[in-house]
Design a protein around this motif. Structure first.
Motif, mmCIF file in Angstrom:
data_model
loop_
_atom_site.group_PDB
_atom_site.id
_atom_site.type_symbol
_atom_site.label_atom_id
_atom_site.label_comp_id
_atom_site.label_asym_id
_atom_site.label_seq_id
_atom_site.Cartn_x
_atom_site.Cartn_y
_atom_site.Cartn_z
ATOM 1 N N SER A 12 -2.050 8.257 -3.340
ATOM 2 C CA SER A 12 -3.259 7.001 -3.770
ATOM 3 C C SER A 12 -4.291 7.431 -4.473
ATOM 4 O O SER A 12 -4.726 8.641 -4.127
ATOM 5 N N LYS A 16 -3.140 7.357 -11.267
ATOM 6 C CA LYS A 16 -1.988 7.423 -11.724
ATOM 7 C C LYS A 16 -2.059 6.134 -12.800
ATOM 8 O O LYS A 16 -1.521 6.070 -13.897
ATOM 9 N N THR A 34 3.737 -0.544 -9.860
ATOM 10 C CA THR A 34 4.546 -0.970 -8.770
ATOM 11 C C THR A 34 3.673 -1.302 -7.702
ATOM 12 O O THR A 34 4.174 -2.028 -6.514
ATOM 13 N N GLY A 35 2.611 -0.488 -7.589
ATOM 14 C CA GLY A 35 1.887 -0.726 -6.148
ATOM 15 C C GLY A 35 1.297 -2.169 -6.114
ATOM 16 O O GLY A 35 0.998 -2.565 -5.009
ATOM 17 N N TYR A 38 3.736 -4.350 -4.176
ATOM 18 C CA TYR A 38 3.526 -3.944 -2.889
ATOM 19 C C TYR A 38 2.336 -4.706 -2.261
ATOM 20 O O TYR A 38 2.369 -5.245 -1.170
ATOM 21 N N ARG A 95 -6.620 -5.793 -5.032
ATOM 22 C CA ARG A 95 -7.319 -4.723 -4.849
ATOM 23 C C ARG A 95 -8.143 -4.530 -3.738
ATOM 24 O O ARG A 95 -8.869 -3.455 -3.762
ATOM 25 N N VAL A 103 -1.113 -2.309 3.357
ATOM 26 C CA VAL A 103 -0.202 -2.158 2.484
ATOM 27 C C VAL A 103 1.039 -1.224 2.820
ATOM 28 O O VAL A 103 2.277 -1.452 2.762
ATOM 29 N N SER A 104 0.484 0.096 3.622
ATOM 30 C CA SER A 104 1.495 0.959 3.927
ATOM 31 C C SER A 104 2.463 0.421 4.658
ATOM 32 O O SER A 104 3.686 0.754 4.666
ATOM 33 N N ALA A 107 5.092 -2.050 3.024
ATOM 34 C CA ALA A 107 5.850 -0.885 1.847
ATOM 35 C C ALA A 107 7.010 -0.120 2.819
ATOM 36 O O ALA A 107 7.626 0.351 2.212
ATOM 37 N N ARG A 113 11.335 -3.157 0.231
ATOM 38 C CA ARG A 113 11.589 -1.980 -0.993
ATOM 39 C C ARG A 113 12.657 -2.482 -1.724
ATOM 40 O O ARG A 113 12.882 -2.368 -2.774
ATOM 41 N N GLY A 133 4.036 4.720 -9.244
ATOM 42 C CA GLY A 133 4.247 4.276 -7.826
ATOM 43 C C GLY A 133 4.458 5.602 -6.892
ATOM 44 O O GLY A 133 3.682 6.645 -7.117
ATOM 45 N N ARG A 134 5.375 5.473 -6.089
ATOM 46 C CA ARG A 134 5.713 6.366 -4.982
ATOM 47 C C ARG A 134 7.061 6.828 -5.146
ATOM 48 O O ARG A 134 7.470 8.152 -4.764
ATOM 49 N N ILE A 136 9.313 6.377 -7.858
ATOM 50 C CA ILE A 136 10.007 6.163 -9.240
ATOM 51 C C ILE A 136 10.889 6.997 -9.658
ATOM 52 O O ILE A 136 11.904 6.670 -10.163
ATOM 53 N N ARG A 184 -2.927 6.394 4.545
ATOM 54 C CA ARG A 184 -1.937 6.162 3.538
ATOM 55 C C ARG A 184 -1.045 7.251 3.083
ATOM 56 O O ARG A 184 0.322 7.076 3.125
ATOM 57 N N ASP A 188 2.873 6.944 3.903
ATOM 58 C CA ASP A 188 3.751 6.899 2.540
ATOM 59 C C ASP A 188 4.790 8.274 2.500
ATOM 60 O O ASP A 188 5.686 8.100 1.947
ATOM 61 N N ARG A 191 7.204 7.822 5.850
ATOM 62 C CA ARG A 191 8.207 6.835 6.176
ATOM 63 C C ARG A 191 9.566 7.148 5.870
ATOM 64 O O ARG A 191 10.116 7.910 5.184
HETATM 65 O O1 DC Z 1 -0.544 2.595 -6.173
HETATM 66 P P1 DC Z 1 -1.211 1.823 -5.091
HETATM 67 O O2 DC Z 1 -2.358 2.539 -4.236
HETATM 68 O O3 DC Z 1 -1.619 0.352 -5.353
HETATM 69 O O4 DC Z 1 -0.010 1.388 -3.983
HETATM 70 C C1 DC Z 1 -0.292 0.474 -2.941
HETATM 71 C C2 DC Z 1 0.682 1.021 -1.867
HETATM 72 O O5 DC Z 1 1.979 0.553 -2.045
HETATM 73 C C3 DC Z 1 0.703 2.317 -1.385
HETATM 74 O O6 DC Z 1 -0.103 2.822 -0.270
HETATM 75 C C4 DC Z 1 2.233 2.660 -1.194
HETATM 76 C C5 DC Z 1 2.935 1.417 -1.598
HETATM 77 N N1 DC Z 1 3.829 1.867 -2.725
HETATM 78 C C6 DC Z 1 5.260 2.332 -2.366
HETATM 79 O O7 DC Z 1 5.332 2.357 -1.160
HETATM 80 N N2 DC Z 1 5.987 2.493 -3.384
HETATM 81 C C7 DC Z 1 5.653 2.328 -4.553
HETATM 82 N N3 DC Z 1 6.546 2.648 -5.606
HETATM 83 C C8 DC Z 1 4.419 2.077 -5.157
HETATM 84 C C9 DC Z 1 3.469 1.649 -4.049
#
Ligand code: DC
Length: 237
Positions: A12, A16, A34-35, A38, A95, A103-104, A107, A113, A133-134, A136, A184, A188, A191
């Motif tokens: 995070s 990105k 994609t964040g 979530y 935001r 959010v974590s 997610a 998911r 995202g995380r 992708i 986070r 993240d 998990r």
């Molecule tokens: O990119 P961001 O910080 O806005 O994302 C917010 C949260 O969403 C982040 O802590 C983890 C989750 N996330 C995810 O698990 N998978 C993704 N593809 C995008 C975000």
């Protein structure tokens, strides 16, 4: 000209989305954050009082998933897409620090998911796309033509995020932002389902000491090299 999918994953607050937006604009591609998706589900859960410091009502949230309609709408004035939750523009609200805090854990939920990944894969059909995202490059588009994994030190990332929040007028303490970034990162990347991890074929990009312009030029170069190697019209992953 061939259109490709560019997958940008990473920790995070590595910037990105800034770089992904610039790339999409330069290539006339669609950009998907994609964040934001979530975050919108988390906002929904907060409004329904399903999440707090001490609890997360997973079962109820899973039951209510069908009630969540997410849509990106392009705002020509701002030249970017904004997130709509059940018809309401929630771009600003998602935001805020409160959403970042929860959010974590949201997610982490497998069913959340599955819903969002399916939506993301649909968006990628036959389009030039930059998605950040995380997961992708590992889960959503494991065959993406270009995968970037962005990283930077937690202190640098917290400093960027802190400045962003102050600019938006939020009252925050630096230590709380740093703690949120570190927490986070931990959730993240540890998990059970689709943890944040670098795809084997991703290019690692540490931007701790790199300006935006340099990052943009390097990434655009990577993309153009792939596109030029495949000059036929069409679409490749
Ligand atoms: O990119 P961001 O910080 O806005 O994302 C917010 C949260 O969403 C982040 O802590 C983890 C989750 N996330 C995810 O698990 N998978 C993704 N593809 C995008 C975000």
């Amino acid at each position: 000209m061939t259109k490709i999918i560019i997958a940008i994953d990473g920790y995070s607050s590595t910037g990105k989305s800034t770089i992904a937006k610039q790339l999409a604009k330069a290539l006339s591609y669609v950009y998907v954050d994609t964040g934001a998706m979530y975050r919108a589900v988390t906002l929904f859960a907060l409004r329904k009082h399903l999440v707090s410091d001490s609890h997360l009502d997973q079962e109820i949230l899973i039951d209510l998933l069908d009630e969540i309609e997410l849509r990106f709408k392009y705002n020509p004035e701002l030249e970017l897409s904004e997130m709509f939750l059940n018809g309401e523009n929630v771009e600003k609200e998602i935001r805020q620090m409160q959403v970042s805090q929860y959010v974590s854990p949201v997610a982490e939920i497998k069913e959340v998911r599955a819903k969002l990944v399916a939506m993301q894969q649909k968006m990628g059909k036959e389009k030039g796309l930059v998605m950040d995202g995380r997961d992708i490059g590992t889960v959503v588009f494991p065959d993406a033509a270009l995968k970037i994994f962005m990283t930077a030190s937690p202190e640098k990332r917290a400093t960027r995020r802190y400045k962003e929040l102050l600019d938006k007028g939020e009252e925050v303490v630096f230590e709380a932002v740093l703690e949120n970034v570190q927490k986070r990162d931990y959730i993240d990347s540890t998990r059970e389902f689709s943890p944040l991890k670098q795809a084997e074929d991703a290019i690692v990009f540490d931007n701790s000491d790199m300006g935006l312009e340099e990052q943009f030029e390097r990434l655009l170069n990577f993309a153009n090299r792939i596109i030029e190697k495949n000059p036929k019209d069409g679409y490749m992953l």
